[in-house]
Design a protein around this motif. Structure first.
Motif, PDB file in Angstrom:
ATOM      1  N   MET A 163       1.072  -1.094   0.025  1.00  0.00           N
ATOM      2  CA  MET A 163       0.040  -0.028   0.082  1.00  0.00           C
ATOM      3  C   MET A 163       0.960   1.256  -0.031  1.00  0.00           C
ATOM      4  O   MET A 163       0.444   2.391  -0.069  1.00  0.00           O
ATOM      5  CB  MET A 163      -0.734   0.027   1.131  1.00  0.00           C
ATOM      6  CG  MET A 163      -2.266  -0.760   1.142  1.00  0.00           C
ATOM      7  SD  MET A 163      -3.095  -0.479  -0.479  1.00  0.00           S
ATOM      8  CE  MET A 163      -4.733  -0.705   0.172  1.00  0.00           C
ATOM      9  N   THR A 205      -0.415   0.441  -6.578  1.00  0.00           N
ATOM     10  CA  THR A 205      -2.059   0.777  -6.884  1.00  0.00           C
ATOM     11  C   THR A 205      -2.724   0.313  -5.627  1.00  0.00           C
ATOM     12  O   THR A 205      -2.831  -0.909  -5.076  1.00  0.00           O
ATOM     13  CB  THR A 205      -2.441  -0.246  -8.038  1.00  0.00           C
ATOM     14  OG1 THR A 205      -1.553   0.497  -9.103  1.00  0.00           O
ATOM     15  CG2 THR A 205      -3.873   0.106  -8.317  1.00  0.00           C
ATOM     16  N   LYS A 206      -3.574   1.353  -4.897  1.00  0.00           N
ATOM     17  CA  LYS A 206      -4.059   1.214  -3.776  1.00  0.00           C
ATOM     18  C   LYS A 206      -5.531   0.619  -3.918  1.00  0.00           C
ATOM     19  O   LYS A 206      -6.261   1.448  -4.444  1.00  0.00           O
ATOM     20  CB  LYS A 206      -4.194   2.616  -2.886  1.00  0.00           C
ATOM     21  CG  LYS A 206      -2.645   2.867  -2.514  1.00  0.00           C
ATOM     22  CD  LYS A 206      -2.781   4.060  -1.560  1.00  0.00           C
ATOM     23  CE  LYS A 206      -1.082   4.428  -1.632  1.00  0.00           C
ATOM     24  NZ  LYS A 206      -0.716   5.575  -0.501  1.00  0.00           N
ATOM     25  N   VAL A 207      -5.768  -0.340  -3.674  1.00  0.00           N
ATOM     26  CA  VAL A 207      -7.075  -1.167  -4.073  1.00  0.00           C
ATOM     27  C   VAL A 207      -7.603  -1.803  -2.752  1.00  0.00           C
ATOM     28  O   VAL A 207      -6.997  -2.548  -2.010  1.00  0.00           O
ATOM     29  CB  VAL A 207      -7.114  -2.032  -5.067  1.00  0.00           C
ATOM     30  CG1 VAL A 207      -8.312  -2.757  -5.300  1.00  0.00           C
ATOM     31  CG2 VAL A 207      -6.867  -1.380  -6.387  1.00  0.00           C
TER      32      VAL A 207
END
Lengths: 147, 147, 147, 147, 147, 147, 147, 147, 147, 147
Positions: free
Chosen positions: A43, A73-75
């Protein structure tokens, strides 16, 4: 290609085998525990020298260093989290969100607290009626532009 | 019957006319600004003497005191908040939720931070590169029961 | 109490009666058309002197000035907008979002474009195969913190 | 059958091994970085000669060229994106969508900006208070038909 | 201010009282029934002379003309429509959407059918096994840009 | 067991290798292109002799014939489609759905257009200002029962 | 690394082969059936000695003990459960939720029943008109903080 | 026509004015507090003599009796409740739902606990470490039919 | 203009005052109870002579007849109904939907049961172990078109 | 461990190879076709002797019998089903749900039709204007408890 998920798995495995804590790992790379954990989860992206330090500390394969340094890629998949420990923070945002907004505006003017230029810590505060979790967040105030 | 929404409107109107701040109101009733604002919004219930104090401070109708003391029904309508100031806190929960969970568990054992036995503050921290918003939360650690 | 919605209605009514354009209004208060429209819609807060200027330009009641200067609560109700003119921008974010992210990271490092320290313009570009809409956005690059 | 996802993986791998940037790749096939990245992600279809050029530049297997030239199926899975870098653009559409609509209509008449006959660029603008991201979009104005 | 909803109500009322059909109204203003209905519902904007023609034909108040000419804001509230007559068209898009896409691409190249430069008609086709509804749509092909 | 998905993959592969078009395949089995494509995608079931014809035309394994003849289970995963080519049709249903309903009722009485006893075609209509996509749908009118 | 899901599978398999019941397993480790089942499903973490007891009782691999002792991540995927047995409890919360809240507040003051310091049992109550399921929940009352 | 909502308002008003509790009201009509509250909220229908008893006890208008006796339409608007006191019960269903199902099946066979032939109570259990809320539910076991 | 909602209110009021049942009303207009109720709720349109009959039977204002005869717009707001009596039917569709599909296909070929050319009844079947609700639906089989 | 999904696959395969129908299979185990299909899909649990009968009839491995007898977990993934054959039943619930509720209450009193003590059949009814699907449901009436 090695992915951030692959590296997270390697870290968790190394951590368990060596009996380490997140605080211990954070100390070895001289970063805070919050940032260290979130970066190990993919993250946050590691500065290069910190990636190298982690690879050394946990004896990860060298290729992992460049993967740790990639932008994250913050998912997250649950718009409303179900785990009780995380939900309570969601609940705090729901209940106190308008309050945070009103007080920030009262103190700073129209704008927001940045979630990017941001840091956070978690501390244990002993208390006779039961220990308390203390969470401290600090983010740069960003003023809305008028143009 | 007077509702909590009615009383909130009266408070906002009195506050505007008197040129008060939330901090000023909080001081008059000797409570914190975060709690005071959220209770005025109907998101917390007033202890009776605090309800009386607020009614006196803002010259609200006497009936308002009992309404302020009623238990709140905490409802928010946007599962994902759109206002940027509130969304950033939602984003922090999304990005750092698993980290908060991991560190709380590492420090306290399996459990959560209470959002009920809970308090919070917002402070302005001057900084040369731009002032910072500091949010401090403190909640009692609650250990999961095994039975 | 007069609300931002009330003032928006007054502005729309005054604008129609006077046959003004948003560009014309923006010029009178010496701000850009994008900011002026969004602030009149209640999506941005006016600096005090701009609020006074608008009140004067459109002959709004004096009380409107303080309402225009209040911080906005930015709410939109459709997570996916249906109006075709707005949907196309949503579609652009869906299709090109990962591209914007990749190129910002390539040029600036790990971080984001601020939507707060931000400005935007819309221009008409004549073109022989059909005029084109040009939208220019500019936001401060914010670098993720490591701590 | 080779899919667009397969080819995207090959491109990312080749790019990493060769230490290329998206701008560098774009230059080699004489297209813009925005279009190049999105087409490599499978969000746009390559004209045949550009597909051949990319296959040559990155030494991809020949079969990849026809896959790159296939029409894309544009799918995104998060109606509301969570990555902060992409979310900010979603937020801009939420906050400024009605403004974009109002100004386009004021300048062009009733209609929309095309997201198909469309191009976009991302530029770095140095600034003493912090560099800025500049995004420029241009789309053909499409007038609603009356019939 | 008179709104598009107000004018729609006036049109429906006038239509009922005069015993008119949408086809009859369309004929009076020399436009197609599909466009006429959708514009009366507020889903399309009237060219000025058509607005004047409708106002005359239905004896609406003069102010209605400028309202009919305003650009529409196209909003629908059910992402999945429940009325069976409308749902069947939604179902057709769900079942045949990928087919429409494949055949448009096969005939025209990579691109879409415009929903803006668009017209449609509904016809009754007598048939011995039961009359049939014929719907004809025509939209300009828009080719994706490469840049 | 061979599934419809398996057979779709075989068809796509055979089509690519033989350089066929959907129109060409449709012609070989003497059906329309729209129906042929949708049935090959598993969204319609083949009459037995058409299944045999397709198996012969594309040299599929004999077992594929019975799979093609099975009733389809029509599933789509995106309630609101994201691909622009399909979304535009969704948008047409959103904008013109009430209009289609009103005109069908005006011409036929209370009821709907069947999406089951239904056919559709896609045609290219050359036009000097840009070629147009023509979509024709025809469905049996179904009158609501009163009982 | 062995996961909680892996261990759940081992437990279910061992339970089936040995013809055990959840009550029987619970008795062997001297815990309640409700807690035992939920912890075996990965929804609660085992105290270490209980993990050892379970490993011994079911002859699980030794590594399973540490996995059973890890804090759980409590995730459920259906916001509204579909299984009728679980849905009925969801329905009870929907129908009687406000009643539970009102009576808890009447008896205890403003606050909630903890779902963390919590226990539950399920009993069979024979009844001539049909046996009854008795569910007993007990949770610590938590009073809202005022600060 | 008087609606159930109207009568609920009258009850709340009468209760407040008379300083009654739900337990007190329940006692007056000789029903349980849980059922009494939920029926007063419109979530259950009163047997006629109980409706008469309530009307008498609270001096409601006579017309209210027939409204109280009408079958309820049980509607709740939040699929996931936000109020913390109600959410905790939702959480219990999420976490322990599969456990309740497994134990009911183990004890009774394949089936469910009825939410219709159902009763519930809430009790305060004094406890030295903090009082506890005890909730007891009892529902008839319903066996799935095989036919 | 009188709306279908207005007329529904008048019907409910007249029905209550006259102490009628739906079966009684249905008998007076010589239609089935299911159809009669749904048409009175605005979910079906009355044939003209039935509208006249209802107006006469319940002494509604004459204008109501034309409103009852208008085509209905069938809208329901809860995708998943919460009322237990309606939810159970939703549950039946969820559990047995694929079964209904398989058996219809086995008996009739590929197609569906019409929900438009459709009728339904509800009957009470006395039974010693408890009376049973019998619901009978009948809809025309519609075969999928191949073209 | 063999799962219900595994056994469903075996049944479908055996059914296809032997050219059986669901009615034929149902007859062999002396149960109804609706129940048989749903239980084979894993949506109902088999009584032990019926499980043995099915295993014998289709020559399934012996282990399948105990799996067939396990309680089902009833899960469906589409809150609104997309397949037209299933959707039509969903639509019937949406349109006629309140009608079913009103008539059940009128005939039986306040309560519901059980979906657990429930049976259903599907029949083909020849009709000169097109054969009809007849669906008959029967469920025990359950009266709401007052306590």
């Amino acid at each position: 290609m090695m992915t951030k998920e692959d590296v997270t798995m390697m870290i968790l495995s190394a951590k368990k085998q060596a009996g380490l804590t997140w605080e211990g790992i954070a100390e070895q790379i001289d970063m805070s525990p919050v940032w260290t954990h979130s970066a190990c989860m993919g993250m946050n992206g590691f500065p290069e020298e910190k990636a190298e330090a982690l690879v050394a500390a946990l004896a990860l394969p060298q290729e992992a260093a460049s993967v740790l340094a990639e932008p994250p890629t913050k998912v997250w998949e649950q718009a409303v989290p179900t785990d009780p420990c995380i939900y309570r923070f969601y609940e705090i945002v729901g209940v106190y969100g308008p309050t945070l907004k009103a007080l920030i505006e009262e103190k700073f003017g129209t704008g927001i607290m940045s979630a990017i230029d941001f840091d956070m810590s978690v501390t244990k505060v002993p208390h006779e009626k039961g220990d308390r979790v203390k969470v401290e967040m600090s983010g740069k105030f960003l003023s809305y532009n008028s143009w």
